[in-house]
Design an enzyme around this catalytic site. Structure first.
Site, mmCIF file in Angstrom:
data_model
loop_
_atom_site.group_PDB
_atom_site.id
_atom_site.type_symbol
_atom_site.label_atom_id
_atom_site.label_comp_id
_atom_site.label_asym_id
_atom_site.label_seq_id
_atom_site.Cartn_x
_atom_site.Cartn_y
_atom_site.Cartn_z
ATOM 1 C CG ASP A 84 -1.548 15.237 6.908
ATOM 2 O OD1 ASP A 84 -0.341 14.195 7.591
ATOM 3 O OD2 ASP A 84 -2.767 15.636 6.684
ATOM 4 C CG ASP B 41 -0.909 11.362 2.049
ATOM 5 O OD1 ASP B 41 -1.841 10.559 1.581
ATOM 6 O OD2 ASP B 41 -0.713 11.876 3.370
ATOM 7 C CD GLN C 173 2.021 8.881 5.765
ATOM 8 O OE1 GLN C 173 1.108 8.589 6.147
ATOM 9 N NE2 GLN C 173 3.046 8.692 6.001
ATOM 10 C CD1 TRP D 288 -1.672 2.603 2.052
ATOM 11 C CD2 TRP D 288 -3.066 1.332 1.220
ATOM 12 N NE1 TRP D 288 -2.114 3.239 2.164
ATOM 13 C CE2 TRP D 288 -2.472 2.981 1.834
ATOM 14 C CE3 TRP D 288 -4.136 0.727 0.704
ATOM 15 C CZ2 TRP D 288 -4.331 3.873 1.286
ATOM 16 C CZ3 TRP D 288 -4.709 1.783 0.463
ATOM 17 C CH2 TRP D 288 -5.426 3.007 0.409
ATOM 18 C CG MET D 289 2.403 5.231 -2.415
ATOM 19 S SD MET D 289 3.389 5.557 -3.588
ATOM 20 C CE MET D 289 2.007 5.495 -4.747
ATOM 21 C CD1 TRP E 284 -3.332 4.101 4.893
ATOM 22 C CD2 TRP E 284 -4.257 3.915 7.337
ATOM 23 N NE1 TRP E 284 -3.403 6.009 6.544
ATOM 24 C CE2 TRP E 284 -3.432 5.051 7.478
ATOM 25 C CE3 TRP E 284 -4.707 2.860 8.248
ATOM 26 C CZ2 TRP E 284 -3.125 5.564 8.746
ATOM 27 C CZ3 TRP E 284 -4.846 3.598 9.879
ATOM 28 C CH2 TRP E 284 -4.293 4.820 9.430
ATOM 29 C CG PHE F 80 -0.225 9.818 10.239
ATOM 30 C CD1 PHE F 80 -0.123 8.177 10.903
ATOM 31 C CD2 PHE F 80 -1.654 9.862 10.571
ATOM 32 C CE1 PHE F 80 -0.481 7.351 10.673
ATOM 33 C CE2 PHE F 80 -2.251 9.060 10.435
ATOM 34 C CZ PHE F 80 -2.363 8.065 11.011
HETATM 35 C C1 FRU Z 1 -3.953 12.003 4.289
HETATM 36 C C2 FRU Z 1 -3.775 10.942 6.374
HETATM 37 C C3 FRU Z 1 -2.761 12.256 5.549
HETATM 38 C C4 FRU Z 1 -2.746 10.919 7.376
HETATM 39 C C5 FRU Z 1 -1.920 9.748 6.639
HETATM 40 C C6 FRU Z 1 -2.128 8.716 6.700
HETATM 41 O O1 FRU Z 1 -4.401 10.654 3.101
HETATM 42 O O2 FRU Z 1 -4.623 10.823 6.054
HETATM 43 O O3 FRU Z 1 -3.547 13.411 6.639
HETATM 44 O O4 FRU Z 1 -1.010 12.416 7.777
HETATM 45 O O5 FRU Z 1 -2.459 10.527 5.357
HETATM 46 O O6 FRU Z 1 -1.197 8.312 6.193
#
Ligand code: FRU
Length: 480
Positions: free
Chosen positions: A171, A46, A62, A43-44, A70, A108
């Site tokens: 973020d 952001d 991510q 999985w990937m 996820w 995150f």
């Molecule tokens: C956006 C998000 C971010 C968070 C990350 C977790 O897609 O929800 O806000 O840091 O993904 O994977």
């Protein structure tokens, strides 16, 4: 003996080079994008930590190393010299506290910068220190650094740099604000955990470690970005753009502490699969280059789940609706051009006979075209067109001036009687840039595997193809 040696060499060559890890098989599964970034497996989501340093574009992302859904977030890592060909590197940022939990203390989203003047004092040799700011879920905003061009990462000893607060903050995006001499962090927050407060907070710092809250702008969700951009290319006339994860943005001013909007909220991308954008820090030519996650894409039976958009250059243009962020693919796309056709001044009449694109087919195509809609009711393209299945339509309604593709709809007004479309087709995505990127639509799709025709059509009347270029694209992926 000589014969034996020859046989051994021949067998080694066959197994090691031709039949073994063959270039042809790598990144060639049926729904594997051919020039968009995907991880080898799992999985990937952001894009994270986009930064250019020492001739390398870094792309962190991510990543769940445990599976195709996820959770268990780590930062995956890849580098590129040209934003087209990517080399995978080992995982960069691991969960904190050695967490094996799906959420708690996982890494995150966040950003990266180059500590040019060794503000943190973390530099060791001649290489500048790379810093990443990320959210450790339920553990606040954290810092990690690399003194070896991003190859290995150390967590900052006095983390967190902004402690965890129950109001949902994540973020971080950090940049240097020259006029105030401060480092600035844009951080998504939901003060008092109240949805109507959710938005982007601005923090400032002198030393990149101690951060002070300065202001909060509501109405945005996740993955903020804030950058200065020349209006109509004039470097003496700049504006600031504040952007949230959905791709919605406002144009305004920024004094280093507070963003003041001058426009209503606008939409950067009208497609179904555009989310969690980020721009590259330290972009060498001063351009603003953005990447996003194509959230919601499907890749049946593939070893991976997740795809990035193609990297795009942003600019701010004055249009009828005021300053508008425009987006176009980075020029390096041309390096993948293969067989192509160029057409000029072709009057097309309704009916599928005489398809002007019959010479071009495939699952990775770049099209640039200028049309005069003339008497047509509508015109457009069908991609991944086959004998049994029609394929996927890109449709422009000449009367209503509406562009439609894969459920996305947007108003595209002809300029001096002409509409322009640039299209990037890959195995599982279609990105359309209308009128030099004023209107963009990024979408994922799952086409029928062997249908690869490309068709241009018009309906109800004639359309004038003023200028059209279409190229089949080579894959950007090769086995190491
Ligand atoms: C956006 C998000 C971010 C968070 C990350 C977790 O897609 O929800 O806000 O840091 O993904 O994977």
């Amino acid at each position: 003996m000589r014969y034996l040696l020859l046989i051994i060499i021949a067998l080694t060559f066959k197994d090691g080079c031709l039949a073994g890890k063959s270039d042809k098989k790598y990144y060639d599964e049926k729904y594997r994008p051919q020039y968009h970034f995907t991880p080898e497996k799992n999985w990937m989501n952001d894009p994270n930590g986009l930064v250019y340093y020492g001739g390398e574009y870094h792309l962190f992302y991510q990543y769940n190393p445990n599976g195709k859904e996820w959770g268990f977030m780590h930062w995956g890592h890849a580098i590129s010299k040209d934003l087209i060909h990517w080399e995978h590197l080992p995982l960069a940022i691991m969960p904190d506290e050695d967490s094996k939990d799906k959420n708690h203390a996982t890494a995150f989203s966040g950003c990266a910068i180059v500590d040019e003047n060794n503000t943190t004092g973390l530099q060791q040799g001649a290489e500048k220190t790379l810093l990443v700011f990320y959210t450790s879920w339920e553990c606040g905003q954290r810092l990690a650094y690399s003194t070896d061009k991003g190859r290995t990462w150390t967590k900052y000893a006095k983390n967190p740099i902004i402690p965890f607060a129950k109001d949902d903050a994540r973020d971080p995006k950090v940049f240097f604000h020259r006029p105030s001499g401060n480092w600035v962090m844009a951080l998504y927050r939901k003060p008092e955990n109240d949805a109507k407060n959710q938005g982007i907070s601005i923090y400032t710092s002198k030393n990149l470690i101690d951060w002070e809250l300065q202001s909060h702008t509501t109405g945005f969700y996740e993955c903020p970005d804030l950058f200065e951009v020349p209006l109509d290319g004039d470097k003496a006339k700049t504006k600031w753009v504040l952007l949230g994860g959905t791709g919605e943005y406002q144009v305004g001013t920024f004094d280093g502490k507070k963003f003041e909007p001058e426009t209503k909220k606008k939409i950067l991308d009208y497609g179904k699969n555009f989310y969690a954008t980020q721009t590259w820090a330290n972009q060498p030519d001063g351009k603003i280059v953005q990447l996003a996650w194509m959230k919601g894409g499907e890749y049946p039976d593939m070893p991976f789940c997740g795809q990035m958009t193609f990297p795009c250059e942003l600019s701010l243009k004055t249009t009828k609706s005021g300053p508008t962020l425009c987006k176009k693919p980075v020029n390096a796309i041309a390096t993948l051009h293969d067989k192509g056709v160029v057409k000029k001044k072709k009057n097309i009449i309704p009916g599928l006979r005489g398809n002007i694109l019959s010479g071009i087919s495939g699952d990775a195509i770049h099209i640039k075209a200028v049309f005069n809609p003339e008497s047509s009711d509508g015109f457009g393209f069908i991609v991944r067109n086959g004998k049994k299945e029609i394929g996927t339509e890109i449709r422009y309604d000449s009367n209503k001036k509406i562009l439609e593709c894969l459920g996305g709809r947007a108003f595209v007004e002809p300029v001096n009687g002409l509409v322009r479309f640039e299209i990037l087709l890959d195995r599982t995505s279609i990105e359309i840039f209308a009128n030099d990127g004023e209107v963009v639509m990024s979408s994922c799709f799952v086409p029928t595997e062997n249908d690869k025709e490309l068709t241009f059509w018009t309906q109800g009347g004639e359309v004038m193809v003023e200028d059209l270029e279409a190229y089949e694209l080579k894959s950007s992926w090769k086995a190491k």
